[in-house]
Design a protein around this motif. Structure first.
Motif, mmCIF file in Angstrom:
data_model
loop_
_atom_site.group_PDB
_atom_site.id
_atom_site.type_symbol
_atom_site.label_atom_id
_atom_site.label_comp_id
_atom_site.label_asym_id
_atom_site.label_seq_id
_atom_site.Cartn_x
_atom_site.Cartn_y
_atom_site.Cartn_z
ATOM 1 N N GLN A 20 0.829 -1.203 0.000
ATOM 2 C CA GLN A 20 0.000 0.000 0.000
ATOM 3 C C GLN A 20 0.866 1.257 0.000
ATOM 4 O OE1 GLN A 20 -3.082 0.078 2.990
ATOM 5 N NE2 GLN A 20 -3.691 -2.025 2.558
ATOM 6 N N ALA A 21 1.965 1.216 0.743
ATOM 7 C CA ALA A 21 2.878 2.363 0.782
ATOM 8 C C ALA A 21 3.483 2.602 -0.598
ATOM 9 C CB ALA A 21 3.978 2.126 1.820
ATOM 10 N N ALA A 22 3.954 1.553 -1.235
ATOM 11 C CA ALA A 22 4.557 1.686 -2.559
ATOM 12 C C ALA A 22 3.541 2.249 -3.550
ATOM 13 C CB ALA A 22 5.080 0.332 -3.047
ATOM 14 N N TYR A 23 2.332 1.747 -3.531
ATOM 15 C CA TYR A 23 1.307 2.199 -4.465
ATOM 16 C C TYR A 23 0.910 3.645 -4.186
ATOM 17 C CZ TYR A 23 -2.937 2.226 -7.303
ATOM 18 O OH TYR A 23 -3.901 2.539 -8.228
ATOM 19 N N ALA A 24 0.789 4.006 -2.908
ATOM 20 C CA ALA A 24 0.418 5.377 -2.559
ATOM 21 C C ALA A 24 1.484 6.361 -3.034
ATOM 22 C CB ALA A 24 0.201 5.497 -1.050
ATOM 23 N N VAL A 25 2.750 6.030 -2.835
ATOM 24 C CA VAL A 25 3.829 6.906 -3.294
ATOM 25 C C VAL A 25 3.791 7.009 -4.815
ATOM 26 C CG1 VAL A 25 6.337 7.207 -3.442
ATOM 27 C CG2 VAL A 25 5.296 6.524 -1.273
ATOM 28 N N TRP A 26 3.576 5.912 -5.495
ATOM 29 C CA TRP A 26 3.484 5.930 -6.958
ATOM 30 C C TRP A 26 2.334 6.838 -7.401
ATOM 31 C CZ3 TRP A 26 -0.319 4.735 -10.422
ATOM 32 C CH2 TRP A 26 0.063 4.662 -11.761
ATOM 33 N N GLN A 27 1.175 6.720 -6.714
ATOM 34 C CA GLN A 27 0.022 7.542 -7.081
ATOM 35 C C GLN A 27 0.319 9.034 -6.926
ATOM 36 O OE1 GLN A 27 -2.838 5.557 -4.435
ATOM 37 N NE2 GLN A 27 -4.107 5.231 -6.241
ATOM 38 N N GLY A 31 0.698 12.012 -9.881
ATOM 39 C CA GLY A 31 -0.411 12.960 -9.881
ATOM 40 C C GLY A 31 -1.795 12.350 -9.812
ATOM 41 N N LYS A 32 -1.872 11.088 -9.433
ATOM 42 C CA LYS A 32 -3.171 10.416 -9.335
ATOM 43 C C LYS A 32 -3.884 10.763 -8.032
ATOM 44 C CE LYS A 32 -2.137 7.772 -12.957
ATOM 45 N NZ LYS A 32 -2.608 8.189 -14.262
ATOM 46 N N LYS A 33 -3.094 11.025 -6.981
ATOM 47 C CA LYS A 33 -3.635 11.359 -5.655
ATOM 48 C C LYS A 33 -2.751 12.432 -5.047
ATOM 49 C CE LYS A 33 -6.553 7.695 -4.681
ATOM 50 N NZ LYS A 33 -7.170 6.958 -3.647
ATOM 51 N N GLY A 34 -3.291 13.103 -4.020
ATOM 52 C CA GLY A 34 -2.515 14.089 -3.280
ATOM 53 C C GLY A 34 -1.857 13.439 -2.068
ATOM 54 N N TYR A 35 -1.044 14.232 -1.387
ATOM 55 C CA TYR A 35 -0.311 13.718 -0.233
ATOM 56 C C TYR A 35 -1.219 13.234 0.898
ATOM 57 C CZ TYR A 35 4.286 14.995 -1.978
ATOM 58 O OH TYR A 35 5.450 15.047 -2.702
ATOM 59 N N GLU A 55 4.524 4.100 7.773
ATOM 60 C CA GLU A 55 5.152 5.405 7.587
ATOM 61 C C GLU A 55 6.616 5.267 7.169
ATOM 62 O OE1 GLU A 55 4.108 7.176 11.323
ATOM 63 O OE2 GLU A 55 2.091 7.691 10.618
ATOM 64 N N ARG A 56 7.321 4.282 7.738
ATOM 65 C CA ARG A 56 8.710 4.030 7.326
ATOM 66 C C ARG A 56 8.754 3.545 5.876
ATOM 67 N NH1 ARG A 56 9.157 1.328 12.298
ATOM 68 N NH2 ARG A 56 9.350 -0.628 11.190
ATOM 69 N N ALA A 57 7.777 2.712 5.502
ATOM 70 C CA ALA A 57 7.722 2.207 4.130
ATOM 71 C C ALA A 57 7.468 3.354 3.151
ATOM 72 C CB ALA A 57 6.650 1.126 3.996
ATOM 73 N N VAL A 58 6.601 4.289 3.522
ATOM 74 C CA VAL A 58 6.348 5.457 2.671
ATOM 75 C C VAL A 58 7.648 6.228 2.474
ATOM 76 C CG1 VAL A 58 5.222 7.722 2.574
ATOM 77 C CG2 VAL A 58 3.886 5.695 3.171
ATOM 78 N N SER A 59 8.382 6.451 3.554
ATOM 79 C CA SER A 59 9.659 7.167 3.455
ATOM 80 C C SER A 59 10.624 6.438 2.534
ATOM 81 C CB SER A 59 10.281 7.330 4.840
ATOM 82 O OG SER A 59 9.478 8.155 5.638
ATOM 83 N N LYS A 60 10.687 5.118 2.686
ATOM 84 C CA LYS A 60 11.577 4.300 1.853
ATOM 85 C C LYS A 60 11.217 4.449 0.380
ATOM 86 C CE LYS A 60 10.529 -0.069 1.517
ATOM 87 N NZ LYS A 60 10.310 -1.501 1.807
ATOM 88 N N TYR A 61 9.931 4.365 0.052
ATOM 89 C CA TYR A 61 9.521 4.444 -1.348
ATOM 90 C C TYR A 61 9.638 5.858 -1.913
ATOM 91 C CZ TYR A 61 8.205 -0.407 -1.203
ATOM 92 O OH TYR A 61 8.250 -1.772 -1.087
ATOM 93 N N LYS A 62 9.461 6.877 -1.070
ATOM 94 C CA LYS A 62 9.682 8.245 -1.541
ATOM 95 C C LYS A 62 11.128 8.408 -1.993
ATOM 96 C CE LYS A 62 6.299 10.972 1.054
ATOM 97 N NZ LYS A 62 6.167 11.934 2.164
ATOM 98 N N ILE A 63 12.058 7.863 -1.241
ATOM 99 C CA ILE A 63 13.471 7.930 -1.600
ATOM 100 C C ILE A 63 13.713 7.143 -2.890
ATOM 101 C CG2 ILE A 63 15.797 7.193 -0.917
ATOM 102 C CD1 ILE A 63 14.879 7.837 2.021
#
Length: 68
Positions: A20-27, A31-35, A55-63
């Protein structure tokens, strides 16, 4: 190769949260979704440790996706 059906529920939940974190960051990146999508998902996680994991996974995928 691993048989995912042999994992505990906690391990399966973490795999799902990681996806879910990876997909959310991709979205967001595309430009598919906002922050706000990150907070929406995190607010739906009842367990504090799992929410922190997400939250750590989101940070990882943002990087990894060049958003950091």
């Amino acid at each position: 190769m691993h048989n995912l059906t042999l994992l505990s529920e906690a391990e399966k939940n973490r795999i799902e949260l990681d996806k879910q974190a990876a997909y959310a960051v991709w979205q967001v990146k595309n430009g598919k979704k906002g922050y706000e999508v990150f907070a929406e998902i995190a607010n739906g996680v009842d367990d504090d440790d799992e929410r922190e994991f997400f939250e750590r996974a989101v940070s990882k995928y943002k990087i990894q996706m060049g958003m950091a």
